[in-house]
Design an enzyme around this catalytic site. Structure first.
Site, short mmCIF file in Angstrom:
data_model
loop_
_atom_site.label_atom_id
_atom_site.label_comp_id
_atom_site.label_asym_id
_atom_site.label_seq_id
_atom_site.Cartn_x
_atom_site.Cartn_y
_atom_site.Cartn_z
CG ASP A 291 -2.12 0.84 0.96
OD1 ASP A 291 -2.82 2.05 -0.26
OD2 ASP A 291 -3.51 0.67 1.71
CG ASN A 292 0.43 6.15 -0.18
OD1 ASN A 292 2.35 6.09 -0.54
ND2 ASN A 292 0.04 7.22 0.25
#
Length: 573
Positions: A291-292
């Protein structure tokens, strides 16, 4: 030290590469410099409006990224930008978008097709396929080849600000069934899917943008719920899986007995979760993307120069996002040269990235046209068909949560004077569409009601006046479009201070209903309202379907995929 190198079979699921494709992967790996290999591990956010200039700046630092995530822009610009990126890149790029509910997350001037929870509310698995086909059509039109979807989190906690209508609901079997249907359809059209957010969101009530969160289920229950959903997604052919900044303490303790609580890591930094569980126990042979990596849930765990390469060493194959692009690139380079990321781990990650690209035929672009089912329609015909399907799904998803006061159907002869109080209905980063209240009001007026509109927060300050609304109005309708805004640890109603003048303090004297076209849990904040309808997706289609139910023109046939009372007994009264 625990090994993070797992057996990679390019001919097995999800790649299924032919000998010539395997040769392309191996030839490409052997031809790349260390810098070029590191570039393949980066999936950058496409923020720029000037792709050639941005690419020149990246190339000046020796950075040739393996992928990008497209951020909001017009359809025409997105199409141009993606084509330009593929022209400039020496190796075909993975181009991702958040195709959770359509194109609303990355294309401007558009709207959602249907949120996953709206799909679940129809009770028909074929609607998940319809959603996937819509997403595939848009993806092929723009040049997207990678869907950061579906969300196969399980909505166990009504207070979770991330899951909400992005999920297929609270039933693990439904989540697995609908998620797998979406995956099979999109993968069949050569759009790689990335089920998220491993090891599973929906248990905690916080946002990984702001804090590292936890999936605190015990190990047997995790395996029966989230584990089963991921196993089904893998069997359905998901090429990639997104690892999140979420801890799973029970699994970690099971695999690392005696580990101190402060040493329990989120999945993005946990080799036991990525290696032993995801690759070993669940048998995932594909590519893992983070994820980010700029989220606080990741950056707060370790210093950047330690945590960023540690994620790759732990088993993440491609890192999404950056703090500074060149800074992160240099961090990974130093980690490779120092041995923090071993040569074998680097090559393993690069092979998985390239194998994903080869499995999509990106090294043979002409092959992709063979699966573009949307090409059977002209763009105009496809849009009209999508509009019909969107209307149909909205109609079949509308859920009458309760009407214990027997207010419905509305009748202009008895409910002519209406007060509409608007909650939310503002654009957000994740969904800039709307507002939808004007359409709702127009629909009421077209059916013979005289409508006044107020918003929350309001400018009122007269408590007695708020208690005398029944002298002016025959019915009060709260129109709620309260949705995930990002960077918030809650989705709740915030009333006007002081003492919430616009709260439903008047329900004992003025018939009142709640219409929510987004958040399905709002009754926890307004349990005193005795009539409530949920629609799950903020679109014109949902508004029209709600109006039809309010006036008895259509039956509400949807079933809530979650507990709309959020576990509060008074909300069901």
């Amino acid at each position: 030290m625990r090994s993070t190198i797992s057996s990679l079979d390019l001919t097995a699921r999800p790649f299924h590469l032919a000998p010539a494709d395997c040769a392309w992967v191996e030839d490409t790996v052997s031809s790349l410099s260390t810098e070029e290999k590191v570039g393949q591990l980066l999936c950058l956010y496409l923020r720029t409006d000037d792709v050639p200039l941005w690419w020149t700046e990246l190339a000046g630092h020796g950075i040739f990224p393996g992928g990008v995530l497209v951020l909001p822009r017009s359809s025409a610009q997105a199409t141009r930008d993606v084509a330009e990126l593929q022209r400039l890149s020496p190796i075909p790029m993975l181009v991702a978008a958040n195709l959770e509910s359509g194109s609303v997350n990355f294309l401007l001037d558009t709207e959602a097709f249907a949120h996953p929870m709206q799909i679940a509310a129809t009770g028909d698995v074929r609607d998940a396929v319809t959603l996937a086909r819509h997403c595939a059509r848009i993806a092929h039109q723009v040049g997207i080849n990678w869907a950061f979807a579906p969300v196969i989190d399980i909505a166990m906690n009504p207070g979770n600000p991330i899951t909400n209508t992005r999920t297929f609901g609270e039933d693990p079997d439904t989540v697995a069934l609908l998620g797998a249907a979406y995956i099979r359809e999109l993968e069949s059209q050569l759009i790689a899917t990335s089920p998220k957010h491993f090891p599973g969101d929906g248990v905690d009530d916080r946002d990984q943008h702001l804090v590292t969160t936890n999936n605190d289920l015990d190990a047997p229950r995790w395996r029966a719920t989230f584990g089963a959903a991921y196993r089904t997604a893998i069997e359905a052919g998901a090429r990639t899986i997104m690892a999140a900044h979420i801890r799973q303490p029970a699994l970690t303790r099971e695999l690392l007995p005696g580990i101190a609580p402060e040493h329990i890591q989120p999945a993005t930094l946990a080799p036991e979760l990525l290696g032993d569980v995801l690759r070993g126990e669940l048998g995932f042979n594909g590519m893992i993307v983070s994820d980010n990596s700029a989220m606080t849930g990741f950056t707060a765990v370790r210093p950047r120069d330690v945590g960023f390469p540690a994620a790759v060493a732990a088993g993440v194959d491609m890192m999404l996002g950056s703090v500074t692009v060149n800074g992160d690139f240099q961090i990974l380079l130093r980690a490779v040269h120092s041995g923090v990321i071993s040569p074998d781990r680097l090559d393993d990650a690069v092979r998985r990235v390239l194998a994903t690209k080869a499995s999509l035929g990106l090294h043979r672009p002409a092959s992709r046209s063979e699966v573009r089912r949307a090409a059977d329609f002209t763009p105009h015909e496809a849009e009209l068909r999508d509009a019909e399907l969107r209307d149909d799904i909205a109609r079949r998803s509308i859920t009458l949560v309760k009407d214990t006061q027997r207010l419905l159907p509305l009748d202009p002869s008895r409910h002519r004077r209406a007060l509409v109080i608007v909650l939310g209905d503002e654009p957000t980063f994740y969904d800039p569409s709307g507002p939808f209240a004007p359409q709702f009001v127009e629909g009421l007026e077209a059916r013979g009601l005289q409508v006044d509109v107020s918003r929350v927060p309001s400018n009122g300050s007269d408590i007695p006046a708020a208690e005398r609304l029944h002298e002016t109005y025959d019915v009060c309708l709260y129109f709620a479009n309260v949705r995930h805004i990002g960077n918030s640890n809650s989705i709740r109603i915030a009333w006007t201070p002081w003492q919430g003048l616009d709260a439903p303090r008047h329900v004992a004297s003025l018939p009142t209903a709640l219409v929510s076209i987004a958040d399905p849990y709002l009754l926890q904040d307004v349990p005193m309202i005795r009539t409530a309808i949920n629609a799950y997706t903020p679109t014109p289609s949902s508004v029209e379907a709600v109006l039809a139910v309010l006036f008895g023109e259509a039956e509400p046939v949807g079933r809530s995929p979650v507990d709309p009372f959020a576990g509060r007994w008074d909300a069901a009264l």
